[in-house]
Write a protein that holds these residues in place. Sequence first.
Motif, PDB file in Angstrom:
ATOM      1  N   GLY A  35       0.808  -1.214   0.000  1.00 21.97           N
ATOM      2  CA  GLY A  35       0.000   0.000   0.000  1.00 21.97           C
ATOM      3  C   GLY A  35       0.835   1.253   0.000  1.00 21.97           C
ATOM      4  N   TRP A  36       0.252   2.314  -0.522  1.00 23.78           N
ATOM      5  CA  TRP A  36       0.824   3.654  -0.420  1.00 23.78           C
ATOM      6  C   TRP A  36      -0.044   4.458   0.555  1.00 23.78           C
ATOM      7  CZ3 TRP A  36       5.313   5.658  -2.032  1.00 23.78           C
ATOM      8  CH2 TRP A  36       6.023   4.998  -3.042  1.00 23.78           C
ATOM      9  N   TYR A  37       0.622   5.081   1.502  1.00 30.89           N
ATOM     10  CA  TYR A  37      -0.035   5.942   2.468  1.00 30.89           C
ATOM     11  C   TYR A  37       0.467   7.368   2.256  1.00 30.89           C
ATOM     12  CZ  TYR A  37      -0.845   1.602   5.132  1.00 30.89           C
ATOM     13  OH  TYR A  37      -1.219   0.342   5.529  1.00 30.89           O
ATOM     14  N   ARG A  38      -0.294   8.326   2.758  1.00 29.34           N
ATOM     15  CA  ARG A  38       0.215   9.692   2.774  1.00 29.34           C
ATOM     16  C   ARG A  38      -0.144  10.345   4.099  1.00 29.34           C
ATOM     17  NH1 ARG A  38      -3.569  12.480  -1.935  1.00 29.34           N
ATOM     18  NH2 ARG A  38      -5.560  12.443  -0.804  1.00 29.34           N
ATOM     19  N   GLN A  39       0.668  11.317   4.452  1.00 32.85           N
ATOM     20  CA  GLN A  39       0.486  11.989   5.740  1.00 32.85           C
ATOM     21  C   GLN A  39       0.764  13.476   5.583  1.00 32.85           C
ATOM     22  OE1 GLN A  39       3.100  10.628   8.925  1.00 32.85           O
ATOM     23  NE2 GLN A  39       1.545  11.106  10.452  1.00 32.85           N
ATOM     24  N   VAL A  48      -3.918   5.455   0.592  1.00 33.00           N
ATOM     25  CA  VAL A  48      -4.512   5.991  -0.635  1.00 33.00           C
ATOM     26  C   VAL A  48      -4.624   4.949  -1.739  1.00 33.00           C
ATOM     27  CG1 VAL A  48      -3.806   8.350  -0.165  1.00 33.00           C
ATOM     28  CG2 VAL A  48      -2.287   6.866  -1.474  1.00 33.00           C
ATOM     29  N   ALA A  49      -3.800   3.919  -1.715  1.00 32.07           N
ATOM     30  CA  ALA A  49      -3.857   2.905  -2.772  1.00 32.07           C
ATOM     31  C   ALA A  49      -3.289   1.597  -2.249  1.00 32.07           C
ATOM     32  CB  ALA A  49      -3.072   3.358  -3.993  1.00 32.07           C
ATOM     33  N   ALA A  50      -3.845   0.499  -2.728  1.00 33.27           N
ATOM     34  CA  ALA A  50      -3.372  -0.827  -2.336  1.00 33.27           C
ATOM     35  C   ALA A  50      -3.375  -1.737  -3.548  1.00 33.27           C
ATOM     36  CB  ALA A  50      -4.248  -1.402  -1.232  1.00 33.27           C
ATOM     37  N   ILE A  51      -2.466  -2.708  -3.527  1.00 37.34           N
ATOM     38  CA  ILE A  51      -2.381  -3.674  -4.616  1.00 37.34           C
ATOM     39  C   ILE A  51      -2.174  -5.056  -4.033  1.00 37.34           C
ATOM     40  CG2 ILE A  51       0.123  -3.307  -4.918  1.00 37.34           C
ATOM     41  CD1 ILE A  51      -0.409  -3.647  -7.975  1.00 37.34           C
ATOM     42  N   TYR A  94       4.532  10.818   1.226  1.00 37.19           N
ATOM     43  CA  TYR A  94       4.003   9.532   0.802  1.00 37.19           C
ATOM     44  C   TYR A  94       4.929   8.411   1.266  1.00 37.19           C
ATOM     45  CZ  TYR A  94       0.471  11.832  -2.049  1.00 37.19           C
ATOM     46  OH  TYR A  94      -0.609  12.571  -2.455  1.00 37.19           O
ATOM     47  N   TYR A  95       4.321   7.373   1.835  1.00 29.88           N
ATOM     48  CA  TYR A  95       5.044   6.219   2.355  1.00 29.88           C
ATOM     49  C   TYR A  95       4.457   4.942   1.775  1.00 29.88           C
ATOM     50  CZ  TYR A  95       6.234   9.494   6.182  1.00 29.88           C
ATOM     51  OH  TYR A  95       6.649  10.556   6.925  1.00 29.88           O
ATOM     52  N   CYS A  96       5.267   3.906   1.707  1.00 33.62           N
ATOM     53  CA  CYS A  96       4.744   2.598   1.342  1.00 33.62           C
ATOM     54  C   CYS A  96       4.953   1.632   2.510  1.00 33.62           C
ATOM     55  CB  CYS A  96       5.421   2.057   0.081  1.00 33.62           C
ATOM     56  SG  CYS A  96       7.129   1.587   0.312  1.00 33.62           S
ATOM     57  N   ASN A  97       4.180   0.586   2.507  1.00 31.52           N
ATOM     58  CA  ASN A  97       4.335  -0.481   3.492  1.00 31.52           C
ATOM     59  C   ASN A  97       3.598  -1.696   2.973  1.00 31.52           C
ATOM     60  OD1 ASN A  97       4.733  -1.973   5.932  1.00 31.52           O
ATOM     61  ND2 ASN A  97       4.681  -0.061   7.091  1.00 31.52           N
ATOM     62  N   ALA A  98       3.947  -2.843   3.486  1.00 37.56           N
ATOM     63  CA  ALA A  98       3.163  -4.027   3.225  1.00 37.56           C
ATOM     64  C   ALA A  98       1.867  -3.917   4.031  1.00 37.56           C
ATOM     65  CB  ALA A  98       3.942  -5.271   3.622  1.00 37.56           C
ATOM     66  N   LEU A  99       0.840  -4.605   3.593  1.00 37.81           N
ATOM     67  CA  LEU A  99      -0.437  -4.630   4.297  1.00 37.81           C
ATOM     68  C   LEU A  99      -0.611  -5.958   5.003  1.00 37.81           C
ATOM     69  CD1 LEU A  99      -2.725  -3.035   1.560  1.00 37.81           C
ATOM     70  CD2 LEU A  99      -1.675  -1.923   3.521  1.00 37.81           C
TER      71      LEU A  99
END
Length: 122
Positions: A35-39, A48-51, A94-99
């Motif tokens: 996923g992409w997160y934003r803060q 904001v988005a997940a795959i 914008y940050y990414c992380n695993a879900l």
Amino acid sequence: QVQLVESGGGLVQPGGSLRLSCAASGFTFSVYAMGWYRQVPGKGRELVAAIGTIGGNTKYTDSVKGRFTISRDTAKRTVYLQMNSLAPEDTAVYYCNALTTFNDYTPRFGSWGQGAQVTVSA
């Protein structure tokens, strides 16, 4: 250990585009949805988005639907966020992380990268 390195941020005018990249290491990238997160200052991180793991399933928060596209390259252990028609309200880190799972907004790992600053301004 888990490492997430975001890149591609910058200053862009309203209506412009940016492509963010997130290089992942330290975990089995292929088995996790990403996923992409934003803060923004003073607020929590927003997904904001997940795959999904294979890449066929994607989902977006309403405010970015039709403008942002998430994708992944398993061989490169990288997830991307193509952002088009950017607006000032997209300004954030914008940050990414695993879900934890594709249907769960909870980030899998407690460690975060440095993030990518996106500033949309004329």
